[in-house]
Design a protein around this motif. Structure first.
Motif, short mmCIF file in Angstrom:
data_model
loop_
_atom_site.label_atom_id
_atom_site.label_comp_id
_atom_site.label_asym_id
_atom_site.label_seq_id
_atom_site.Cartn_x
_atom_site.Cartn_y
_atom_site.Cartn_z
N ARG A 1 -20.75 -1.74 -17.42
CA ARG A 1 -19.78 -2.57 -16.70
C ARG A 1 -20.19 -2.70 -15.22
O ARG A 1 -20.14 -3.79 -14.65
N ARG A 2 -20.58 -1.57 -14.64
CA ARG A 2 -21.00 -1.59 -13.24
C ARG A 2 -22.23 -2.47 -13.04
O ARG A 2 -22.30 -3.26 -12.09
N GLU B 1 -30.47 -2.03 -16.21
CA GLU B 1 -30.70 -1.54 -14.85
C GLU B 1 -32.06 -2.01 -14.32
O GLU B 1 -32.20 -2.41 -13.16
N TYR C 1 -14.20 -6.62 -13.90
CA TYR C 1 -13.61 -5.37 -13.47
C TYR C 1 -12.16 -5.25 -13.90
O TYR C 1 -11.72 -4.20 -14.38
N ALA D 1 -16.83 3.45 -8.24
CA ALA D 1 -18.14 2.80 -8.09
C ALA D 1 -18.03 1.28 -8.07
O ALA D 1 -18.62 0.62 -7.19
N ILE D 2 -17.30 0.70 -9.01
CA ILE D 2 -17.20 -0.75 -9.07
C ILE D 2 -16.35 -1.30 -7.91
O ILE D 2 -16.76 -2.28 -7.27
N VAL E 1 -21.25 -6.16 -13.24
CA VAL E 1 -20.54 -6.59 -12.03
C VAL E 1 -21.53 -6.76 -10.88
O VAL E 1 -21.48 -7.76 -10.14
N GLN E 2 -22.43 -5.81 -10.72
CA GLN E 2 -23.40 -5.88 -9.63
C GLN E 2 -24.30 -7.11 -9.79
O GLN E 2 -24.61 -7.80 -8.81
N TYR F 1 -11.93 -4.31 -17.50
CA TYR F 1 -12.26 -2.89 -17.71
C TYR F 1 -11.10 -2.00 -17.27
O TYR F 1 -10.76 -1.02 -17.95
N PRO G 1 -10.81 3.39 -13.64
CA PRO G 1 -12.26 3.56 -13.46
C PRO G 1 -12.56 4.38 -12.21
O PRO G 1 -11.69 4.60 -11.36
N GLU H 1 -18.75 3.20 -18.45
CA GLU H 1 -18.67 2.48 -17.18
C GLU H 1 -20.02 1.92 -16.74
O GLU H 1 -20.07 0.87 -16.09
N LEU I 1 -18.51 -1.60 -4.92
CA LEU I 1 -19.39 -2.76 -4.95
C LEU I 1 -18.64 -4.03 -4.54
O LEU I 1 -19.16 -4.85 -3.76
#
Length: 257
Positions: free
Chosen positions: A200-201, A171, A220, A238-239, A204-205, A223, A235, A197, A242
Motif C-alpha cells: 500500500r505504501r 520497490e 490510503y 508511514a503513509i 501511494v508513493q 486502507y 495504519p 502495509e 508521505l
C-alpha cells in the motif's frame, strides 16, 4: 522424450491442477491429483505409510495402505507408467516430470537475488527480463480450489513468497519511476495479503511521484477503512508522512510563483 514415448509430462499446481503431456491433457481423478500434488510438494520420495496417512487421514493404516496401492495402480494405468517411480517403501515422481510450482520457486529465488543484488529493471535488465515469466506465476495462488488440511502450510508458504517477491519487485520499479509496473505488482501483493502495509505504501508513493495525488489519498483512505473494519486499528504513520511531505512540497512550489 521419456521411455514410454508420451513426451515430457507437465504438472501444474498454480493456480489449479493440470497434468499434460506434449500431446494431451490427462484426466486424473481427485485422489490421483492429490497424490501427485503431495509428491510434488514433498519434493523428495515419500514413504508409502506417510503418503497413505496424508491422503486418507481418517482410515485405519491397513485400509489407507490398500487405497494407496489401488490409486497408484490406476494412476500408472492413466499415465502409461510415465509419472511415478515406486518401491516397496517409497513413492516419487520420475525425473523427467516438469512442475510449474518448482520452476516458479526457482524463478522467485532468481528474481529476488537479482533485486537484492541491485539488478537492473526495465527492458533488458536482470529483473525486467524475468518479469513477464515471474508475473505469470506470482499472480496466482497454489491449488486455489483445494482446502485439504495437509495442503494449508504449503499454500501459506507460497502466499508469503508471492507477496514478498511482488513487494520487492514493486520497490525496485519504484526506484526507477516505472509507475504502471509498480501499481500492477503492488496491487497483486495487496490482493494476496490485503492487510499488509508495504505494498500500500509503495503504491501511494508511486502515485505521488506520478502526480496522481487524488489516487494516492483514495488508496490510503481505503486502507484505513479496511484496517479499522477488520482489526480496529489504524495504519502506521508511514503513509500519512508521505502524504504530508507531498503536500508540503506542493505548497512550497506554489509559494515560489
Amino acid at each position: 522424450m521419456n521411455p514410454t514415448g508420451l513426451g515430457i509430462v507437465h504438472i501444474s499446481l498454480v493456480p489449479g491442477f493440470v497434468c499434460r503431456t506434449d500431446q494431451r491433457i490427462t484426466d486424473l481423478s481427485d485422489i490421483q491429483q492429490r497424490l501427485v500434488a503431495a509428491l510434488v510438494l514433498g519434493d523428495r520420495p515419500l514413504r508409502r505409510v506417510d503418503l497413505a496417512a496424508r491422503l486418507w487421514p481418517d482410515a485405519p493404516p491397513d485400509r489407507a495402505g490398500a487405497r494407496l496401492r489401488q490409486t497408484l495402480w490406476r494412476l500408472n494405468q492413466a499415465t502409461a507408467g510415465c509419472l511415478l517411480r515406486a518401491s516397496h517403501t517409497t513413492v516419487t515422481l520420475v525425473d523427467h516430470v516438469e512442475v510449474d510450482y518448482r520452476a516458479a520457486a526457482r524463478l522467485i529465488a532468481a528474481v529476488s537475488g537479482a533485486v537484492g543484488a541491485g539488478g537492473a529493471v526495465g527492458a533488458g535488465g536482470a529483473v525486467g527480463d524475468r518479469l513477464p515469466q515471474a508475473w505469470s506465476v506470482l499472480r496466482h495462488p497454489l491449488l486455489n480450489d483445494w482446502d485439504d488440511d495437509w495442503l494449508v502450510p504449503f499454500q501459506e508458504k507460497w502466499r508469503v513468497q508471492r507477496v514478498q517477491t511482488l513487494e520487492r519487485l514493486a520497490e525496485k520499479f519504484l526506484q526507477h519511476r516505472q509507475h504502471a509496473a509498480v501499481l500492477e505488482l503492488a496491487d497483486a501483493a495487496t490482493q494476496a495479503d490485503p492487510l499488509r502495509e508495504g505494498p500500500r505504501r509503495i503504491a501511494v508513493q508511486s502515485c505521488l511521484f506520478a502526480g496522481e495525488v487524488a489516487d494516492a489519498h483514495r488508496r490510503y483512505r481505503g486502507y484505513q477503512e479496511l484496517l479499522s473494519a477488520e482489526l480496529g486499528v489504524a495504519p502506521s504513520g508511514a503513509i500519512p508522512r508521505l502524504l504530508r511531505q507531498d503536500r508540503e512540497r506542493q505548497l512550497a512550489l506554489a509559494a515560489e510563483y
